[in-house]
Motif scaffolding. Sequence first.
Motif, mmCIF file in Angstrom:
data_model
loop_
_atom_site.group_PDB
_atom_site.id
_atom_site.type_symbol
_atom_site.label_atom_id
_atom_site.label_comp_id
_atom_site.label_asym_id
_atom_site.label_seq_id
_atom_site.Cartn_x
_atom_site.Cartn_y
_atom_site.Cartn_z
ATOM 1 N N GLN A 109 11.965 1.606 13.771
ATOM 2 C CA GLN A 109 11.105 0.822 14.700
ATOM 3 C C GLN A 109 9.648 1.024 14.175
ATOM 4 O OE1 GLN A 109 13.087 3.076 16.183
ATOM 5 N NE2 GLN A 109 15.013 1.336 16.498
ATOM 6 N N SER A 110 9.243 1.724 13.167
ATOM 7 C CA SER A 110 8.046 2.134 12.864
ATOM 8 C C SER A 110 7.257 0.807 12.172
ATOM 9 C CB SER A 110 7.782 3.246 12.112
ATOM 10 O OG SER A 110 7.977 4.318 12.996
ATOM 11 N N LYS A 111 6.351 0.338 12.449
ATOM 12 C CA LYS A 111 5.785 -1.072 11.635
ATOM 13 C C LYS A 111 4.752 -0.454 10.610
ATOM 14 C CE LYS A 111 8.574 -3.756 14.199
ATOM 15 N NZ LYS A 111 9.425 -4.499 13.553
ATOM 16 N N ASN A 112 4.246 -1.293 9.893
ATOM 17 C CA ASN A 112 3.037 -1.118 8.882
ATOM 18 C C ASN A 112 2.057 -0.474 9.264
ATOM 19 O OD1 ASN A 112 1.448 -1.489 6.645
ATOM 20 N ND2 ASN A 112 0.816 -3.422 6.987
ATOM 21 N N HIS A 113 1.186 -1.112 10.317
ATOM 22 C CA HIS A 113 0.255 -0.264 10.859
ATOM 23 C C HIS A 113 0.344 0.851 11.565
ATOM 24 C CE1 HIS A 113 1.826 -2.198 14.577
ATOM 25 N NE2 HIS A 113 1.007 -1.264 15.064
ATOM 26 N N GLU A 114 1.357 1.404 12.018
ATOM 27 C CA GLU A 114 1.616 2.701 12.495
ATOM 28 C C GLU A 114 1.742 3.700 11.196
ATOM 29 O OE1 GLU A 114 3.735 0.308 16.146
ATOM 30 O OE2 GLU A 114 4.939 1.127 14.434
ATOM 31 N N ALA A 115 2.446 3.232 10.353
ATOM 32 C CA ALA A 115 2.687 4.037 9.028
ATOM 33 C C ALA A 115 1.197 4.309 8.380
ATOM 34 C CB ALA A 115 3.665 3.377 8.089
ATOM 35 N N TRP A 126 0.793 -1.083 0.086
ATOM 36 C CA TRP A 126 -0.005 -0.125 -0.202
ATOM 37 C C TRP A 126 0.964 1.195 -0.070
ATOM 38 C CZ3 TRP A 126 0.484 3.897 3.557
ATOM 39 C CH2 TRP A 126 1.166 3.529 4.740
ATOM 40 N N ALA A 127 1.951 1.369 0.577
ATOM 41 C CA ALA A 127 2.938 2.405 0.882
ATOM 42 C C ALA A 127 3.491 2.876 -0.542
ATOM 43 C CB ALA A 127 3.807 2.077 1.898
ATOM 44 N N ARG A 128 3.808 1.403 -1.105
ATOM 45 C CA ARG A 128 4.674 1.957 -2.370
ATOM 46 C C ARG A 128 3.522 2.476 -3.363
ATOM 47 N NH1 ARG A 128 7.401 -3.201 -5.876
ATOM 48 N NH2 ARG A 128 8.085 -2.009 -7.483
ATOM 49 N N THR A 129 2.322 1.995 -3.370
ATOM 50 C CA THR A 129 1.371 2.417 -4.294
ATOM 51 C C THR A 129 0.954 3.590 -4.068
ATOM 52 O OG1 THR A 129 0.417 0.008 -4.671
ATOM 53 C CG2 THR A 129 -1.035 1.749 -5.424
ATOM 54 N N TYR A 130 0.667 4.216 -2.753
ATOM 55 C CA TYR A 130 0.380 5.553 -2.404
ATOM 56 C C TYR A 130 1.303 6.271 -2.758
ATOM 57 C CZ TYR A 130 -0.214 9.504 0.535
ATOM 58 O OH TYR A 130 -0.355 10.647 1.324
ATOM 59 N N ALA A 131 2.558 6.176 -2.700
ATOM 60 C CA ALA A 131 3.761 7.034 -3.222
ATOM 61 C C ALA A 131 3.599 7.344 -4.580
ATOM 62 C CB ALA A 131 4.994 6.548 -2.692
ATOM 63 N N VAL A 132 3.665 6.206 -5.361
ATOM 64 C CA VAL A 132 3.268 6.036 -6.854
ATOM 65 C C VAL A 132 2.381 7.025 -7.363
ATOM 66 C CG1 VAL A 132 2.989 4.598 -8.924
ATOM 67 C CG2 VAL A 132 4.457 4.354 -7.350
ATOM 68 N N VAL A 133 1.132 6.783 -6.612
ATOM 69 C CA VAL A 133 -0.149 7.775 -7.195
ATOM 70 C C VAL A 133 0.357 9.453 -6.940
ATOM 71 C CG1 VAL A 133 -2.479 8.383 -6.685
ATOM 72 C CG2 VAL A 133 -1.707 5.971 -6.859
ATOM 73 N N CYS A 134 0.980 9.523 -5.800
ATOM 74 C CA CYS A 134 1.097 11.083 -5.445
ATOM 75 C C CYS A 134 2.378 11.472 -6.453
ATOM 76 C CB CYS A 134 1.900 11.033 -3.973
ATOM 77 S SG CYS A 134 0.739 10.993 -2.844
ATOM 78 N N PHE A 135 3.172 10.586 -6.567
ATOM 79 C CA PHE A 135 4.285 11.108 -7.757
ATOM 80 C C PHE A 135 3.630 11.431 -9.171
ATOM 81 C CE2 PHE A 135 6.822 9.816 -11.297
ATOM 82 C CZ PHE A 135 7.966 10.827 -11.101
ATOM 83 N N LEU A 136 2.626 10.439 -9.713
ATOM 84 C CA LEU A 136 2.110 10.683 -10.977
ATOM 85 C C LEU A 136 1.507 11.756 -10.970
ATOM 86 C CD1 LEU A 136 1.402 6.739 -11.539
ATOM 87 C CD2 LEU A 136 3.146 8.178 -12.709
ATOM 88 N N LEU A 137 0.500 12.086 -9.890
ATOM 89 C CA LEU A 137 -0.375 13.282 -9.895
ATOM 90 C C LEU A 137 0.505 14.535 -9.773
ATOM 91 C CD1 LEU A 137 -2.839 12.312 -7.240
ATOM 92 C CD2 LEU A 137 -3.199 12.609 -9.762
ATOM 93 N N THR A 138 1.705 14.440 -9.153
ATOM 94 C CA THR A 138 2.732 15.783 -9.123
ATOM 95 C C THR A 138 3.074 15.934 -10.472
ATOM 96 O OG1 THR A 138 3.262 15.137 -6.776
ATOM 97 C CG2 THR A 138 4.885 16.530 -7.970
ATOM 98 N N GLN A 139 3.528 14.774 -11.247
ATOM 99 C CA GLN A 139 4.028 15.004 -12.618
ATOM 100 C C GLN A 139 2.897 15.419 -13.731
ATOM 101 O OE1 GLN A 139 7.257 14.524 -13.381
ATOM 102 N NE2 GLN A 139 7.293 14.582 -11.096
#
Length: 502
Positions: free
Chosen positions: A435-441, A99-112
Amino acid sequence: MVFVGYYFSRKNKNSEQFTKASGTIPGWAIGLSIYATFLSSNTFLGVPGKAFGGNWNAFVFSISMPLAAWVAAKYFVPFYRSTGEISAYTHLEHRFGAWARTYAVVCFLLTQLARMGSIFFGIALSLQALTGYSMQIIMLVMGIVIIIYTVMGGIEAVIWTEVVQAVIKTFGAFLILYLIVQGMPGGVSRIIDIGSSNGKFSLGTFAPDFTQASFWVILLYGFFINLNNFGMDQNYVQRYHTASSEKAASKSIWLCVWLYVPASLIFFVIGSSLFAYYQVHPELVETIKHQVAVERAGLGASAAQVTSLAATLKPEDYGDKIMPHFMVTKIPAGLVGLIVSAILSAAMSTISSGMNASATVFTVDIYKRYFKPEINEKQTLRLLHVATTIAGFAGLAAGIAMIGVKSILDIWWELSGIFAAGMLGLFLLGIISKQSKNHEALTATIIGVLVILWMTFSSSIPSQYEFLRSPLHKNMIIVIGTLTIFLVGLLFTKIRRKALVY
């Protein structure tokens, strides 16, 4: 540019050559390439327009670059070079999940999309004044040319054309400034007198006021957005992999900074000089105001309505029109061609870079991740070509949608701050807090996105609920959004660790 694309197409026999140039580009060329990407038509047209309508407040963005560059050269470049991953977002999946990877990709594509759209609009704004053709036709023709050479040549064509374009656009800026000063009665001293008396050289208020575009708001915005550029933007991260070594990649960042900061200052000087020039020639301003009023009033407006609207316009309402008007009316025919080529170079370098980066991210982070992981080399290269073409036409559509906006620089800054805030906060949480985990992020990201949405749209809240509106300037969105995700993630991580102790 099409010929250059054809020349490098002979080398592009695999996806690594298309996206990394097989790691053979010298650091100085990469530095000039990054500089050319920064020095887009948003700078060429938007910065003089901003300085004409206001002051040098936006130059604080450039002042923030060295600090962001230091962080990137010391931490980000070694990190990306050690991972070996062509995508800037692959490691987010390793840290927090898909989910983190996909979220960042969507943000990047919208920025571009926002970046390419604003630059296409900038091209059309200048060439419409010169040629009289419609903005849509200009964008379409230029878009097709850019798509052809980017698809054919890959990242190597993008970088080497940007090296040439960096030289052309810098020379073009000096030429414009020379022509303004030469045509100004009283020369430099008159420009300084008029600029000083109208507050044109101010960097903004130094009061700790975050509700307006103060010095501190722009400094914070510049630091966070440049941190995102150097640390999370695929346009720049991809170039780190084209360098022959980590040292060469780090040097390329510093070369970009040392070139861009003084170059951007030149464009603010141009804007202030144009303000002085049109103060001396107020009859020319009336022509520009009339043109803007006609565009805003629409086809059915009467002459009286246009005249009435023109009388209400302020310098910030027509700042982006000043440079094209000066070019059309005051620059000799032979030299105006050179300056047009400089503006086109400024636009083409950033758009082609964004297309290549968007195609790379789509191929690696979306198609291979979710649809066809075992895609072969021939299919990958074909997909990169198709994705590059689609990215180009998407940016073209965004540019057409932006026709009519008041300030190129304002709309680009606002959109980039909104889209970049989320992924920068998540990236910093992943790289700093081990130390941050998936659910915290995930929790921190959801809270951060809600904060970003509130700051973005709270101005639309009805006046009776005005107390619910964000009091901060919109350039603070990336600052608050990034810090919210990062700090909330740290807080939840600390709570979890304490709970485990007890």
